[in-house]
Design a protein around this motif. Structure first.
Motif, short mmCIF file in Angstrom:
data_model
loop_
_atom_site.label_atom_id
_atom_site.label_comp_id
_atom_site.label_asym_id
_atom_site.label_seq_id
_atom_site.Cartn_x
_atom_site.Cartn_y
_atom_site.Cartn_z
N GLN A 27 0.83 -1.20 0.00
CA GLN A 27 0.00 0.00 0.00
C GLN A 27 0.87 1.26 0.00
OE1 GLN A 27 -2.96 0.01 3.08
NE2 GLN A 27 -3.95 -1.86 2.35
N GLY A 28 2.02 1.19 0.65
CA GLY A 28 2.92 2.34 0.70
C GLY A 28 3.44 2.72 -0.69
N GLU A 29 3.87 1.72 -1.46
CA GLU A 29 4.36 1.99 -2.81
C GLU A 29 3.26 2.54 -3.70
OE1 GLU A 29 6.10 -1.57 -4.32
OE2 GLU A 29 8.03 -1.26 -3.31
N LEU A 30 2.06 1.98 -3.57
CA LEU A 30 0.93 2.46 -4.37
C LEU A 30 0.59 3.90 -4.00
CD1 LEU A 30 -1.31 2.07 -6.41
CD2 LEU A 30 -2.68 0.96 -4.62
N ALA A 31 0.62 4.21 -2.71
CA ALA A 31 0.35 5.58 -2.26
C ALA A 31 1.34 6.57 -2.85
CB ALA A 31 0.39 5.63 -0.73
N GLU A 32 2.60 6.18 -2.90
CA GLU A 32 3.63 7.06 -3.46
C GLU A 32 3.37 7.31 -4.94
OE1 GLU A 32 8.53 7.36 -3.80
OE2 GLU A 32 7.57 5.76 -2.63
N LEU A 33 3.02 6.27 -5.68
CA LEU A 33 2.72 6.44 -7.10
C LEU A 33 1.50 7.32 -7.32
CD1 LEU A 33 3.29 2.78 -8.34
CD2 LEU A 33 4.72 4.76 -8.89
N MET A 34 0.54 7.25 -6.42
CA MET A 34 -0.70 8.00 -6.55
C MET A 34 -0.61 9.39 -5.95
SD MET A 34 -3.31 4.82 -5.72
CE MET A 34 -4.65 5.89 -5.24
N SER A 35 0.57 9.73 -5.38
CA SER A 35 0.77 11.04 -4.73
C SER A 35 -0.24 11.26 -3.62
CB SER A 35 0.70 12.17 -5.76
OG SER A 35 1.66 12.02 -6.75
N THR A 36 -0.44 10.23 -2.80
CA THR A 36 -1.33 10.35 -1.66
C THR A 36 -0.73 9.59 -0.48
OG1 THR A 36 -3.64 10.15 -0.96
CG2 THR A 36 -2.75 8.31 -2.26
N SER A 37 -1.47 9.42 0.60
CA SER A 37 -0.95 8.75 1.79
C SER A 37 -1.33 7.28 1.81
CB SER A 37 -1.50 9.43 3.05
OG SER A 37 -2.90 9.22 3.15
N ARG A 38 -0.59 6.48 2.59
CA ARG A 38 -0.94 5.07 2.74
C ARG A 38 -2.32 4.94 3.39
NH1 ARG A 38 -1.51 1.27 6.05
NH2 ARG A 38 -1.00 2.60 7.82
N GLN A 39 -2.64 5.86 4.32
CA GLN A 39 -3.95 5.83 4.96
C GLN A 39 -5.07 6.04 3.94
OE1 GLN A 39 -1.35 7.56 6.03
NE2 GLN A 39 -0.87 6.66 8.03
N ALA A 40 -4.82 6.92 2.96
CA ALA A 40 -5.83 7.15 1.91
C ALA A 40 -6.03 5.90 1.08
CB ALA A 40 -5.42 8.32 1.04
N VAL A 41 -4.93 5.21 0.74
CA VAL A 41 -5.03 3.96 -0.02
C VAL A 41 -5.80 2.92 0.79
CG1 VAL A 41 -3.70 2.02 -0.95
CG2 VAL A 41 -2.98 4.37 -1.41
N ASN A 42 -5.53 2.84 2.08
CA ASN A 42 -6.24 1.90 2.93
C ASN A 42 -7.74 2.20 2.94
OD1 ASN A 42 -7.25 1.13 5.93
ND2 ASN A 42 -5.64 -0.26 5.27
N ARG A 43 -8.10 3.49 2.95
CA ARG A 43 -9.51 3.86 2.94
C ARG A 43 -10.16 3.53 1.60
NH1 ARG A 43 -7.62 8.60 5.61
NH2 ARG A 43 -8.02 9.90 3.79
N ILE A 44 -9.39 3.61 0.51
CA ILE A 44 -9.92 3.19 -0.79
C ILE A 44 -10.28 1.70 -0.72
CG2 ILE A 44 -9.33 2.75 -3.20
CD1 ILE A 44 -7.63 5.33 -3.09
N GLY A 45 -9.39 0.89 -0.18
CA GLY A 45 -9.65 -0.53 -0.06
C GLY A 45 -10.85 -0.83 0.82
N ALA A 46 -11.06 0.00 1.85
CA ALA A 46 -12.18 -0.20 2.77
C ALA A 46 -13.48 0.41 2.27
CB ALA A 46 -11.82 0.39 4.13
N ASN A 47 -13.42 1.02 1.06
CA ASN A 47 -14.61 1.64 0.44
C ASN A 47 -15.13 2.82 1.26
OD1 ASN A 47 -16.43 1.98 -1.61
ND2 ASN A 47 -17.87 0.42 -0.88
N THR A 48 -14.21 3.54 1.93
CA THR A 48 -14.60 4.75 2.67
C THR A 48 -14.00 6.00 2.05
OG1 THR A 48 -12.74 4.46 4.22
CG2 THR A 48 -14.87 3.49 4.84
#
Length: 218
Positions: A27-48
């Protein structure tokens, strides 16, 4: 043209892959590519949290999900980003005192904001020193070209009843009481949020969303 059902199916695949990351992916690597935070990526996965257009393309590519969508190369019509001046909480100036600097910088490489206009500000003071430091160059995208989301950092202008302007950075928070703009600082002077109201005769306006920063070499 891709149907909304097809796009939604891809979004659900991305959410499922984020919840159970494939081997070698984080999730950390994906967040970096997306220019966002790991917490934001986690929330995407949780559908929030929503996933925006460029984020979806980046996630599909990184997670190796077969898709008819293609990730376009970084495009930017601007060859340089203008430095609009200094930004500092608690310092009030006449509106006409804000003038662009002659300095400029290369565009910030944020895929999510591909093609959007960018501008830069030089940070002064300590109102956001948990994230940024004195002298850092803050890259922003105008508010009409960037989505607001909980926890993002924003360029704010507050105008008092006399027409003086305070230019600052804050963290955007949507609460049950409305929008609050929070400092993130160890400085006791900067602990209270700005509230969107005119009770003290001032007007608060969000001008842009922060997309990145860097600290120039001394």
């Amino acid at each position: 043209m891709h149907s909304s059902d097809e796009i939604q199916r891809l979004i659900e695949q991305v959410r499922a892959s984020i919840r159970n990351m494939p081997p070698g992916k984080t999730q950390g690597e994906l967040a970096e590519l997306m220019s966002t935070s790991r917490q934001a990526v986690n929330r995407i996965g949780a559908n929030t949290r929503n996933i925006y257009g460029d984020e979806l393309l980046i996630a599909l590519d990184y997670l190796e999900i077969d898709s008819p969508l293609a990730l376009a190369p970084l495009e930017s019509s601007a060859q340089s980003v203008p430095l609009l001046g200094a930004i500092e909480a608690g310092v009030w100036r006449e509106a006409e005192a804000f003038q662009a600097s002659e300095r400029s910088y290369p565009p910030f490489p944020a895929q999510r904001y591909r093609g959007a206009g960018q501008y830069a500000l030089e940070l002064r003071g300590s109102s956001m020193n948990r994230h940024y430091h004195e002298g850092e160059i803050i890259y922003c995208v105008p508010i009409d070209q960037a989505p607001l989301y909980d926890g993002c950092h924003v360029h704010v202008e507050r105008t008092d009843s006399g027409g003086r302007v305070e230019c600052t950075l804050k963290e955007y928070r949507k609460t049950d009481k409305g929008v609050e703009l929070h400092p993130k600082s160890t400085d006791p002077r900067y602990q209270e949020p700005l509230i969107f109201d005119d009770k003290d005769g001032s007007t608060v306006l969000i001008k842009g969303v922060v997309i990145g920063s860097f600290r120039p070499a001394p």
